[in-house]
Design a protein around this motif. Structure first.
Motif, PDB file in Angstrom:
ATOM      1  N   GLY A   1       0.786  -1.229   0.000  1.00  0.00           N
ATOM      2  CA  GLY A   1       0.000   0.000   0.000  1.00  0.00           C
ATOM      3  C   GLY A   1       0.812   1.269   0.000  1.00  0.00           C
ATOM      4  N   ASN A   2       2.112   1.193   0.271  1.00  0.00           N
ATOM      5  CA  ASN A   2       2.965   2.379   0.342  1.00  0.00           C
ATOM      6  C   ASN A   2       3.388   2.810  -1.058  1.00  0.00           C
ATOM      7  OD1 ASN A   2       4.948   4.300   0.803  1.00  0.00           O
ATOM      8  ND2 ASN A   2       5.732   3.243   2.613  1.00  0.00           N
ATOM      9  N   SER A   3       3.108   4.060  -1.415  1.00  0.00           N
ATOM     10  CA  SER A   3       3.447   4.550  -2.755  1.00  0.00           C
ATOM     11  C   SER A   3       4.950   4.622  -2.977  1.00  0.00           C
ATOM     12  CB  SER A   3       2.832   5.941  -2.984  1.00  0.00           C
ATOM     13  OG  SER A   3       3.313   6.865  -2.023  1.00  0.00           O
ATOM     14  N   ASN A   4       5.719   4.577  -1.882  1.00  0.00           N
ATOM     15  CA  ASN A   4       7.181   4.610  -2.011  1.00  0.00           C
ATOM     16  C   ASN A   4       7.770   3.228  -2.271  1.00  0.00           C
ATOM     17  OD1 ASN A   4       7.362   7.423  -1.512  1.00  0.00           O
ATOM     18  ND2 ASN A   4       7.175   7.053   0.696  1.00  0.00           N
ATOM     19  N   THR A   5       6.949   2.202  -2.155  1.00  0.00           N
ATOM     20  CA  THR A   5       7.423   0.842  -2.403  1.00  0.00           C
ATOM     21  C   THR A   5       7.715   0.659  -3.885  1.00  0.00           C
ATOM     22  OG1 THR A   5       6.046   0.028  -0.597  1.00  0.00           O
ATOM     23  CG2 THR A   5       6.890  -1.609  -2.147  1.00  0.00           C
ATOM     24  N   THR A   6       8.851   0.111  -4.195  1.00  0.00           N
ATOM     25  CA  THR A   6       9.210  -0.090  -5.601  1.00  0.00           C
ATOM     26  C   THR A   6       8.592  -1.373  -6.140  1.00  0.00           C
ATOM     27  OG1 THR A   6      11.226  -1.367  -5.120  1.00  0.00           O
ATOM     28  CG2 THR A   6      11.429   1.046  -5.192  1.00  0.00           C
ATOM     29  N   THR A   7       8.533  -1.464  -7.458  1.00  0.00           N
ATOM     30  CA  THR A   7       8.011  -2.669  -8.097  1.00  0.00           C
ATOM     31  C   THR A   7       8.806  -3.886  -7.668  1.00  0.00           C
ATOM     32  OG1 THR A   7       7.344  -1.360 -10.019  1.00  0.00           O
ATOM     33  CG2 THR A   7       7.476  -3.746 -10.316  1.00  0.00           C
ATOM     34  N   GLN A   8      10.135  -3.762  -7.637  1.00  0.00           N
ATOM     35  CA  GLN A   8      10.985  -4.907  -7.309  1.00  0.00           C
ATOM     36  C   GLN A   8      10.797  -5.350  -5.861  1.00  0.00           C
ATOM     37  OE1 GLN A   8      12.751  -6.549  -9.713  1.00  0.00           O
ATOM     38  NE2 GLN A   8      12.865  -8.096  -8.094  1.00  0.00           N
ATOM     39  N   GLU A   9      10.543  -4.408  -4.965  1.00  0.00           N
ATOM     40  CA  GLU A   9      10.301  -4.776  -3.565  1.00  0.00           C
ATOM     41  C   GLU A   9       9.022  -5.606  -3.431  1.00  0.00           C
ATOM     42  OE1 GLU A   9      12.420  -1.069  -1.146  1.00  0.00           O
ATOM     43  OE2 GLU A   9      10.348  -0.870  -1.859  1.00  0.00           O
ATOM     44  N   VAL A  10       7.991  -5.241  -4.193  1.00  0.00           N
ATOM     45  CA  VAL A  10       6.761  -6.026  -4.174  1.00  0.00           C
ATOM     46  C   VAL A  10       7.021  -7.422  -4.736  1.00  0.00           C
ATOM     47  CG1 VAL A  10       4.409  -6.216  -5.066  1.00  0.00           C
ATOM     48  CG2 VAL A  10       5.295  -3.986  -4.365  1.00  0.00           C
ATOM     49  N   VAL A  11       7.762  -7.479  -5.853  1.00  0.00           N
ATOM     50  CA  VAL A  11       8.079  -8.769  -6.470  1.00  0.00           C
ATOM     51  C   VAL A  11       8.842  -9.651  -5.495  1.00  0.00           C
ATOM     52  CG1 VAL A  11       9.434  -9.897  -8.274  1.00  0.00           C
ATOM     53  CG2 VAL A  11       8.072  -7.875  -8.814  1.00  0.00           C
ATOM     54  N   ASP A  12       9.859  -9.099  -4.857  1.00  0.00           N
ATOM     55  CA  ASP A  12      10.667  -9.885  -3.908  1.00  0.00           C
ATOM     56  C   ASP A  12       9.809 -10.401  -2.755  1.00  0.00           C
ATOM     57  OD1 ASP A  12      12.871  -9.377  -5.474  1.00  0.00           O
ATOM     58  OD2 ASP A  12      13.610  -7.709  -4.240  1.00  0.00           O
ATOM     59  N   SER A  13       8.879  -9.578  -2.283  1.00  0.00           N
ATOM     60  CA  SER A  13       8.002  -9.996  -1.174  1.00  0.00           C
ATOM     61  C   SER A  13       7.081 -11.125  -1.614  1.00  0.00           C
ATOM     62  CB  SER A  13       7.183  -8.809  -0.665  1.00  0.00           C
ATOM     63  OG  SER A  13       8.002  -7.831  -0.088  1.00  0.00           O
ATOM     64  N   VAL A  14       6.534 -11.017  -2.822  1.00  0.00           N
ATOM     65  CA  VAL A  14       5.636 -12.063  -3.324  1.00  0.00           C
ATOM     66  C   VAL A  14       6.399 -13.381  -3.482  1.00  0.00           C
ATOM     67  CG1 VAL A  14       4.256 -12.811  -5.309  1.00  0.00           C
ATOM     68  CG2 VAL A  14       4.042 -10.471  -4.469  1.00  0.00           C
ATOM     69  N   ILE A  15       7.574 -13.306  -4.065  1.00  0.00           N
ATOM     70  CA  ILE A  15       8.377 -14.530  -4.273  1.00  0.00           C
ATOM     71  C   ILE A  15       8.736 -15.163  -2.921  1.00  0.00           C
ATOM     72  CG2 ILE A  15      10.608 -15.382  -5.072  1.00  0.00           C
ATOM     73  CD1 ILE A  15      10.419 -13.374  -7.375  1.00  0.00           C
ATOM     74  N   ALA A  16       9.043 -14.330  -1.928  1.00  0.00           N
ATOM     75  CA  ALA A  16       9.401 -14.842  -0.614  1.00  0.00           C
ATOM     76  C   ALA A  16       8.215 -15.549   0.066  1.00  0.00           C
ATOM     77  CB  ALA A  16       9.908 -13.705   0.269  1.00  0.00           C
ATOM     78  N   ASN A  17       6.998 -15.195  -0.334  1.00  0.00           N
ATOM     79  CA  ASN A  17       5.802 -15.763   0.281  1.00  0.00           C
ATOM     80  C   ASN A  17       5.200 -16.907  -0.509  1.00  0.00           C
ATOM     81  OD1 ASN A  17       4.588 -14.223   2.833  1.00  0.00           O
ATOM     82  ND2 ASN A  17       5.656 -12.707   1.568  1.00  0.00           N
ATOM     83  N   LEU A  18       5.870 -17.313  -1.573  1.00  0.00           N
ATOM     84  CA  LEU A  18       5.362 -18.458  -2.334  1.00  0.00           C
ATOM     85  C   LEU A  18       5.532 -19.750  -1.549  1.00  0.00           C
ATOM     86  CD1 LEU A  18       6.817 -17.643  -5.893  1.00  0.00           C
ATOM     87  CD2 LEU A  18       4.396 -17.684  -5.255  1.00  0.00           C
ATOM     88  N   ASP A  19       4.483 -20.579  -1.556  1.00  0.00           N
ATOM     89  CA  ASP A  19       4.580 -21.870  -0.870  1.00  0.00           C
ATOM     90  C   ASP A  19       5.442 -22.826  -1.684  1.00  0.00           C
ATOM     91  OD1 ASP A  19       3.015 -21.124   1.271  1.00  0.00           O
ATOM     92  OD2 ASP A  19       1.138 -21.639   0.205  1.00  0.00           O
TER      93      ASP A  19
END
Length: 294
Positions: free
Chosen positions: A276-294
């Motif tokens: 939700g933070n507008s300062n979050t970069t695209t890559q930071e979101v990608v890294d977070s999603v990949i880290a949460n993959l089962d």
């Protein structure tokens, strides 16, 4: 064998590509770059690729396919999924609706002719029994297969196009009889306060989809499916909307396990407040999603 997917490039399609690679999803991206804002007519290379692959992921924000491309590929149904996301503030709770619109008839038909030299007459509203029946059947079929319990037909109550409204509602009523397990009702736009407040807008569909803050969706036909971010998504850096559209795409490709993994990971990241933070970069979101993959 990997399923080929035509991809219209944007800031966030590479994010989807990274996540798909991390999941080892059996999909292969054929990526095309379209310059400028005009998406009304696609290049022949893109059209040929969509015809071959049957599936397209459109990463362009606020540039969904317009009339020419929809007609060329007979993408008669526009679909937007509107739902709450845990971790994101919302005026309304427990929202989970799907808005479906006919994509090629009505005001989208684009029919016109020259009455006399120098005078063009444009038919803003045209409706045929075939197209009216088809969009009604699509809505009920979607509700049936996605295990939804209700279909609501939203109309103008004859305020502007009395015959077209009656035609559309007649088709919905006829199709509803074929689905006794689905509740069918009708609502006039004037009966909805939120719609009345936005009554100056041209498109009733756009009013509903934007009020509900649609996230994922696309345009669909009998032969082709195009998944994309919807018009209410305004952040060109945040890949979440396209990732949710990719969940729909994976289900369409009959890859439900990969779709579930992706949806679960994205939902976790959102619930943790990392998107939700507008300062979050695209890559930071990608890294977070990949880290949460089962």
């Amino acid at each position: 064998m990997p399923r080929p997917v035509t991809v219209i490039d944007s800031n966030v399609t590479n994010a989807v590509h990274q996540v798909m690679d991390a999941m080892q999803a059996p999909v292969y991206f054929e990526t095309y770059i379209i310059k400028g804002k005009n998406m009304n007519h696609l290049t022949w290379e893109v059209v040929d690729s969509i015809r071959k692959n049957k599936v397209c992921l459109n990463g362009r924000v606020n540039n969904s396919l317009c009339g020419g491309a929809r007609k060329e590929l007979d993408l008669f149904a526009s679909l937007v999924n509107c739902f709450n996301l845990n971790g994101q503030p919302s005026r309304h709770e427990n929202v989970d609706i799907v808005v479906i619109r006919e994509n090629t008839e009505g005001e989208y038909a684009g029919r016109e002719h020259e009455v006399v030299p120098g005078v063009i007459e444009s038919f803003q509203v045209t409706m045929t029994k075939f197209w009216s029946d088809r969009i009604a059947k699509y809505a009920f079929e979607y509700a049936h297969f996605s295990k939804r319990k209700k279909v609501t037909a939203v109309h103008n109550n004859g305020k502007y196009e009395k015959l077209a409204d009656a035609f559309f509602l007649e088709s919905c009523q006829e199709v509803a009889k074929m689905y006794p397990n689905i509740t069918y009702n009708e609502i006039a736009s004037r009966e909805t306060r939120a719609i009345r407040r936005h009554s100056n807008s041209k498109s009733l569909w756009a009013i509903i989809a934007n009020i509900a803050s649609g996230v994922a969706g696309g345009s669909f036909g009998d032969d082709y499916a195009i998944f994309e971010q919807v018009g209410s998504v305004g952040n060109h850096k945040n890949p979440v909307a396209l990732l949710f559209s990719s969940v729909m795409m994976l289900r369409h490709l009959l890859l439900p396990l990969f779709a579930d993994r992706l949806k679960t990971a994205v939902t976790r990241v959102i619930s943790e407040g990392k998107c939700g933070n507008s300062n979050t970069t695209t890559q930071e979101v990608v890294d977070s999603v990949i880290a949460n993959l089962d």
